[in-house]
Write a protein that holds these residues in place. Structure first.
Motif, mmCIF file in Angstrom:
data_model
loop_
_atom_site.group_PDB
_atom_site.id
_atom_site.type_symbol
_atom_site.label_atom_id
_atom_site.label_comp_id
_atom_site.label_asym_id
_atom_site.label_seq_id
_atom_site.Cartn_x
_atom_site.Cartn_y
_atom_site.Cartn_z
ATOM 1 N N ILE A 142 0.845 -1.200 0.000
ATOM 2 C CA ILE A 142 0.000 0.000 0.000
ATOM 3 C C ILE A 142 0.876 1.243 0.000
ATOM 4 C CG2 ILE A 142 -1.682 1.324 1.348
ATOM 5 C CD1 ILE A 142 -2.776 -1.442 2.326
ATOM 6 N N ALA A 143 1.933 1.259 0.831
ATOM 7 C CA ALA A 143 2.846 2.402 0.881
ATOM 8 C C ALA A 143 3.561 2.579 -0.461
ATOM 9 C CB ALA A 143 3.854 2.225 2.012
ATOM 10 N N LEU A 144 3.968 1.478 -1.078
ATOM 11 C CA LEU A 144 4.629 1.554 -2.380
ATOM 12 C C LEU A 144 3.692 2.134 -3.440
ATOM 13 C CD1 LEU A 144 7.193 0.907 -3.991
ATOM 14 C CD2 LEU A 144 6.206 -1.351 -4.449
ATOM 15 N N LEU A 145 2.442 1.691 -3.441
ATOM 16 C CA LEU A 145 1.469 2.246 -4.394
ATOM 17 C C LEU A 145 1.239 3.725 -4.139
ATOM 18 C CD1 LEU A 145 -1.118 -0.676 -4.567
ATOM 19 C CD2 LEU A 145 0.467 0.072 -6.355
ATOM 20 N N ARG A 146 1.240 4.138 -2.885
ATOM 21 C CA ARG A 146 1.091 5.569 -2.569
ATOM 22 C C ARG A 146 2.281 6.360 -3.087
ATOM 23 N NH1 ARG A 146 -1.342 5.274 3.597
ATOM 24 N NH2 ARG A 146 -3.421 4.556 2.976
ATOM 25 N N ILE A 147 3.469 5.801 -2.954
ATOM 26 C CA ILE A 147 4.664 6.483 -3.459
ATOM 27 C C ILE A 147 4.581 6.647 -4.974
ATOM 28 C CG2 ILE A 147 7.152 6.186 -3.857
ATOM 29 C CD1 ILE A 147 7.282 5.006 -0.998
ATOM 30 N N THR A 156 -4.861 12.876 -5.286
ATOM 31 C CA THR A 156 -5.959 13.834 -5.338
ATOM 32 C C THR A 156 -5.880 14.796 -4.160
ATOM 33 O OG1 THR A 156 -7.445 12.456 -4.031
ATOM 34 C CG2 THR A 156 -7.445 12.096 -6.420
ATOM 35 N N GLU A 157 -6.579 15.898 -4.278
ATOM 36 C CA GLU A 157 -6.647 16.868 -3.183
ATOM 37 C C GLU A 157 -7.297 16.246 -1.952
ATOM 38 O OE1 GLU A 157 -5.155 19.812 -3.069
ATOM 39 O OE2 GLU A 157 -4.402 19.349 -5.071
ATOM 40 N N GLU A 158 -8.236 15.344 -2.176
ATOM 41 C CA GLU A 158 -8.897 14.642 -1.065
ATOM 42 C C GLU A 158 -7.889 13.802 -0.281
ATOM 43 O OE1 GLU A 158 -11.921 10.972 -0.958
ATOM 44 O OE2 GLU A 158 -12.777 12.754 -1.898
ATOM 45 N N GLU A 159 -6.990 13.115 -0.985
ATOM 46 C CA GLU A 159 -5.965 12.307 -0.312
ATOM 47 C C GLU A 159 -5.002 13.185 0.489
ATOM 48 O OE1 GLU A 159 -4.860 8.514 -2.903
ATOM 49 O OE2 GLU A 159 -5.025 10.332 -4.131
ATOM 50 N N ILE A 160 -4.642 14.327 -0.070
ATOM 51 C CA ILE A 160 -3.746 15.246 0.637
ATOM 52 C C ILE A 160 -4.444 15.796 1.876
ATOM 53 C CG2 ILE A 160 -2.499 17.438 0.470
ATOM 54 C CD1 ILE A 160 -2.128 16.776 -2.549
ATOM 55 N N ALA A 161 -5.713 16.150 1.737
ATOM 56 C CA ALA A 161 -6.475 16.662 2.884
ATOM 57 C C ALA A 161 -6.633 15.587 3.960
ATOM 58 C CB ALA A 161 -7.849 17.152 2.419
ATOM 59 N N PHE A 163 -4.527 13.141 4.521
ATOM 60 C CA PHE A 163 -3.197 13.024 5.138
ATOM 61 C C PHE A 163 -2.964 14.144 6.157
ATOM 62 C CE2 PHE A 163 1.411 14.002 5.009
ATOM 63 C CZ PHE A 163 1.896 12.817 5.523
ATOM 64 N N ALA A 164 -3.480 15.327 5.864
ATOM 65 C CA ALA A 164 -3.307 16.470 6.767
ATOM 66 C C ALA A 164 -4.363 16.525 7.858
ATOM 67 C CB ALA A 164 -3.319 17.766 5.964
ATOM 68 N N GLY A 165 -5.300 15.578 7.835
ATOM 69 C CA GLY A 165 -6.342 15.553 8.860
ATOM 70 C C GLY A 165 -7.424 16.582 8.642
ATOM 71 N N GLU A 166 -7.568 17.075 7.426
ATOM 72 C CA GLU A 166 -8.553 18.112 7.132
ATOM 73 C C GLU A 166 -9.780 17.584 6.416
ATOM 74 O OE1 GLU A 166 -6.189 20.763 4.821
ATOM 75 O OE2 GLU A 166 -5.347 21.742 6.589
ATOM 76 N N PHE A 167 -9.791 16.310 6.101
ATOM 77 C CA PHE A 167 -10.894 15.731 5.346
ATOM 78 C C PHE A 167 -11.982 15.293 6.301
ATOM 79 C CE2 PHE A 167 -12.850 12.033 3.156
ATOM 80 C CZ PHE A 167 -13.408 12.731 2.112
ATOM 81 N N ASP A 168 -13.211 15.755 6.069
ATOM 82 C CA ASP A 168 -14.345 15.390 6.910
ATOM 83 C C ASP A 168 -14.968 14.117 6.363
ATOM 84 O OD1 ASP A 168 -16.429 15.299 8.686
ATOM 85 O OD2 ASP A 168 -17.564 16.912 7.740
ATOM 86 N N GLU A 169 -14.675 13.003 7.014
ATOM 87 C CA GLU A 169 -15.140 11.706 6.540
ATOM 88 C C GLU A 169 -16.648 11.562 6.650
ATOM 89 O OE1 GLU A 169 -14.161 7.136 7.565
ATOM 90 O OE2 GLU A 169 -12.486 8.518 7.573
#
Length: 177
Positions: A142-147, A156-161, A163-169
């Motif tokens: 999974i980490a390799l695929l993310r890299i 995507t911006e959603e993935e970055i958000a 990662f930063a804890g800003e995405f409202d699930e």
């Protein structure tokens, strides 16, 4: 490909349900038998412990896939998009390193665990401790695929958000995957 991964994840989740259910049934049955009939099932306590170990290590892969592990999001929020991508890349590289160490340690310990037997069930201990092979490979892939996604600009911006804890699930509860 995505459909196959979704089926694989669903199968792993179903396995986790069976492990949790089996653990609960074994413990409950043993409690009833001990207090009600002054007897018990000898292997159930040991098997329940092993189910718990498997459940934990299998669940770690699913939790990593869903970004549910703990992170230092307050630090990540200090950076812009580029900084967050660099931190995502660095984090996943460190995770791959940790998973390589976990895999190597399990590999080195495997002959010893294969020769040791569980006290009650007689099961080779590699069946208990070997679950870390699954965990290290699963999280590592999974980490390799993310890299790969970070390097190729597919994040995507959603993935970055996330990662930063800003995405409202809660805004996406019930959506089709």
């Amino acid at each position: 490909m995505q459909n196959g991964i979704a089926w694989l994840i669903r199968g792993i989740e179903i396995l986790m349900v069976f492990l949790l259910g089996g653990m609960a049934v074994m413990v409950f049955t043993n409690v009833v038998l001990r207090y009600g009939f002054n007897t018990g099932i000898t292997f159930s306590e040991e098997a329940a412990r092993y189910f718990f170990v498997w459940l934990t290590f299998i669940g770690a892969v699913i939790a990593f896939r869903e970004n549910a592990h703990l992170g230092v999001e307050s630090f990540v929020r200090l950076f812009g998009r580029s900084g967050r991508l660099v931190l995502m890349l660095a984090t996943n590289l460190v995770i791959i390193l940790c998973m390589a160490v976990l895999f190597w340690g399990t590999w080195k310990q495997a002959p010893i665990n294969a020769s040791m037997k569980a006290a009650v069930t007689g099961m080779p201990m590699i069946w208990i401790f070997g679950i870390t092979f699954f965990t290290s490979v699963g999280i590592g892939l999974i980490a390799l695929l993310r890299i790969v996604r970070i390097v190729t600009g597919q994040v995507t911006e959603e993935e970055i958000a996330t990662f930063a804890g800003e995405f409202d699930e809660t805004a996406h509860v019930g959506r089709a995957e």
